[in-house]
Design a protein around this motif. Sequence first.
Motif, short mmCIF file in Angstrom:
data_model
loop_
_atom_site.label_atom_id
_atom_site.label_comp_id
_atom_site.label_asym_id
_atom_site.label_seq_id
_atom_site.Cartn_x
_atom_site.Cartn_y
_atom_site.Cartn_z
N PHE A 1 0.92 -1.23 -0.11
CA PHE A 1 0.05 -0.11 -0.03
C PHE A 1 0.92 1.29 0.09
O PHE A 1 0.43 2.30 -0.60
N PHE B 1 0.55 1.76 -4.04
CA PHE B 1 -0.80 2.77 -4.05
C PHE B 1 -0.68 3.93 -3.55
O PHE B 1 -1.22 4.74 -3.60
N GLN C 1 -0.76 7.33 -5.51
CA GLN C 1 -1.89 7.74 -5.93
C GLN C 1 -2.99 7.96 -4.82
O GLN C 1 -3.56 8.88 -4.78
N LEU C 2 -2.88 7.04 -3.72
CA LEU C 2 -3.87 7.17 -2.43
C LEU C 2 -3.66 8.52 -1.74
O LEU C 2 -4.32 8.99 -1.09
N ARG D 1 3.36 9.94 -0.87
CA ARG D 1 3.75 8.67 -0.35
C ARG D 1 3.74 8.84 1.36
O ARG D 1 3.34 7.87 2.19
N PHE E 1 -10.14 -2.86 6.05
CA PHE E 1 -10.35 -2.32 4.78
C PHE E 1 -11.33 -1.76 4.40
O PHE E 1 -11.62 -1.02 3.55
N LEU E 2 -12.66 -2.25 5.16
CA LEU E 2 -13.99 -1.67 5.07
C LEU E 2 -14.32 -0.63 6.13
O LEU E 2 -15.45 -0.19 6.44
N PHE F 1 -7.48 2.13 5.27
CA PHE F 1 -6.80 2.45 4.12
C PHE F 1 -6.95 3.52 3.22
O PHE F 1 -6.14 4.04 2.82
N VAL F 2 -8.35 4.08 3.21
CA VAL F 2 -8.79 5.23 2.61
C VAL F 2 -9.70 5.95 3.47
O VAL F 2 -10.51 5.11 4.12
N THR G 1 -14.44 8.87 0.72
CA THR G 1 -14.24 8.35 -0.76
C THR G 1 -15.06 7.32 -1.30
O THR G 1 -14.81 6.73 -2.48
N MET G 2 -15.72 6.55 -0.08
CA MET G 2 -16.41 5.32 -0.69
C MET G 2 -18.12 5.48 -0.97
O MET G 2 -18.56 6.54 -0.61
N PRO G 3 -18.72 4.72 -1.83
CA PRO G 3 -20.00 4.96 -2.16
C PRO G 3 -20.57 5.22 -0.76
O PRO G 3 -20.37 4.44 0.14
N VAL H 1 -21.62 1.81 1.16
CA VAL H 1 -20.32 1.38 2.19
C VAL H 1 -19.76 2.38 3.12
O VAL H 1 -19.40 1.92 4.10
N VAL I 1 -14.87 -0.39 -5.34
CA VAL I 1 -15.72 0.33 -4.40
C VAL I 1 -14.81 1.03 -3.33
O VAL I 1 -15.07 2.03 -2.71
N LEU I 2 -13.92 0.28 -2.82
CA LEU I 2 -13.01 0.70 -1.50
C LEU I 2 -12.12 1.62 -1.92
O LEU I 2 -11.87 2.85 -1.43
N GLY J 1 -12.69 5.71 -5.45
CA GLY J 1 -12.85 6.87 -5.39
C GLY J 1 -11.41 7.58 -4.78
O GLY J 1 -11.29 8.86 -5.50
N ALA J 2 -10.79 7.01 -4.15
CA ALA J 2 -9.65 7.60 -3.72
C ALA J 2 -8.31 7.68 -4.64
O ALA J 2 -7.47 8.44 -4.59
N VAL K 1 -2.39 0.71 -10.55
CA VAL K 1 -2.19 2.12 -10.48
C VAL K 1 -1.13 2.34 -11.90
O VAL K 1 -0.30 1.43 -12.24
N THR L 1 3.07 6.94 -11.09
CA THR L 1 2.72 7.14 -9.50
C THR L 1 3.54 6.19 -8.57
O THR L 1 3.59 6.53 -7.47
#
Lengths: 264, 275
Positions: A43, A47, A50-51, A63, A192-193, A197-198, A202-204, A207, B65-66, B69-70, B211, B215
């Motif tokens: 992560f 990721f 980007q995240l 990062r 995760f849910l 992590f985010v 940003t989730m629907p 969720v 879904v998770l 968006g991010a 990704v 990035t």
Amino acid sequence: MTTMTHVLTDSGTLLHRNLLHMLRYPALTYFVVGGPVVFLFLFVFVFGGQLGAGLPSTGGSDRAAYLAYVVPGILLTAAAGTAGGTATTVAMDMTEGITARFRTLAISRAAVLTGHVLGNTIQGLIAVTLVLGVSVLIGFRPNANPIEWLAAFGMTTLILLAITWLAVAMGMASKSVESASNLPTLLVLLPFLGSGFVPTDTMPAVVQVFAEYQPFTPFIETIRGLLLGTPIGLSWLWAIVWCLVISVIGYVWSMRIYNRRSVV
Amino acid sequence: MSTASLSTTITPGLDRPLKNRTSARQTVSNSLTMAYRGLLKIKRTPEQLVDVTVQPILFTVMFTVLFGGAISGDMASYLPLLIPGILVQTVLTTSVVTGVQLREDMDKGVFDRFKSLPIARISPLVGALLADTVRYAIATTITWIVGYALGYRPEAGLGYVVLASLLIIACAWSISWIFAFFGVIARSASSVQGISMSVLFPLTFLSNAFVPIDTLPTWLQPLVNLNPISHLITAVRGLADTGTIGVDVLLALAGAAVVVLVFAPLTVRAYMRKA
């Protein structure tokens, strides 16, 4: 000796047994640490760029911002990961007949389960500490003062106790060792849910509602706030409430199964 | 009717001209029979399809879904990047099963039974690899459907989606030779699973599957650019999203050919030694 002293002595003996197990089979601890460390690298380095772009700037790179954000989530993934090992060892004890043997001894019934819980909580704390160490090595810099560190340690211990009681119950409820190892994997998905992590915004919508009200979100927000100084709000209170609720459910469920199933 | 017409001459085994080779036609026929056996196994134990059905759904939904968006601001704009990546990851992960099942069959002794039959020695191996292309096709179809359900619309149209699917299936089939090799030489099915996943996990995640490469940290980018899976994903994206048959398609096919040229003889040799 009072009844309470008996319980404590017996729990201590069975805790010693579980700690010996941990020393003799270190592979389980490596496994508990290994998964979250892989997630951490994945992560942050894959990721993270980007995240991290969508997170509030910390003065460093995207990062670095994401590393600071994700570590509390990773720590609680490590905590949740201990549940699999706990459930497996409990199921092994149940199926191999050692629990039935304990039933014939003049020891406290609660001590058998308490030994498992305390042993696995200690293993969980070791795992979380090792994961935190790796996080620091790759650039995580918490700004907590000694009191906040102590509070974070206490909160982590409470969370681990709650998860472990639930895992013990799951292990006892399982018909086989295989199913016992699979059942707690759902717990690993919860960070995760949540906000691990985010950010949940940003989730629907559907969720997001689940993410905001499930136990791991207040757990993560509390640890994040204590280590990094982000706003905690009432998360600490919800975290304690969830810990108590999960612990009580786990304790009652496991004691009921223990009294019913382990008769020779 | 005379007794002479009923008598048949039995040639002793030692004097009989025995064949120790099978014709190409018989080899193909035996391999197809073994492939049919593989399909029957799938039909009789459909639970073994859990990996090809659950994994694409779980991964696609979870990442979209998770993290959608991010990563990309919203789910819809992340799908064209994600679906080809998930597709390649799922199908390649499915190819591990080839080696695992091969090892299980060898452990159960069913291959010892095949050895005693007058069939091409190579056919159980080839048959298993052929049957698994059905698994790849199922995994591919499910991933496209899940992507479509979430709102992904490949710009290039159905024809190029089919081409992209065939490219993935061909590459997965070629990679399954590697796992078949592990299956033949390994001691147990669980060790095949362990070795295979420890190879595939870094390859699929250290790629451009989830990704964009720019990035990633600068020290990681050359590694990701060299990763053959990155080329396959880029090829699939190019086919599905823009309908371009670029250099990456040729690189993916060339890579697949090299894998088969190297690992097919190795696997066959190891298999023949065991058989």
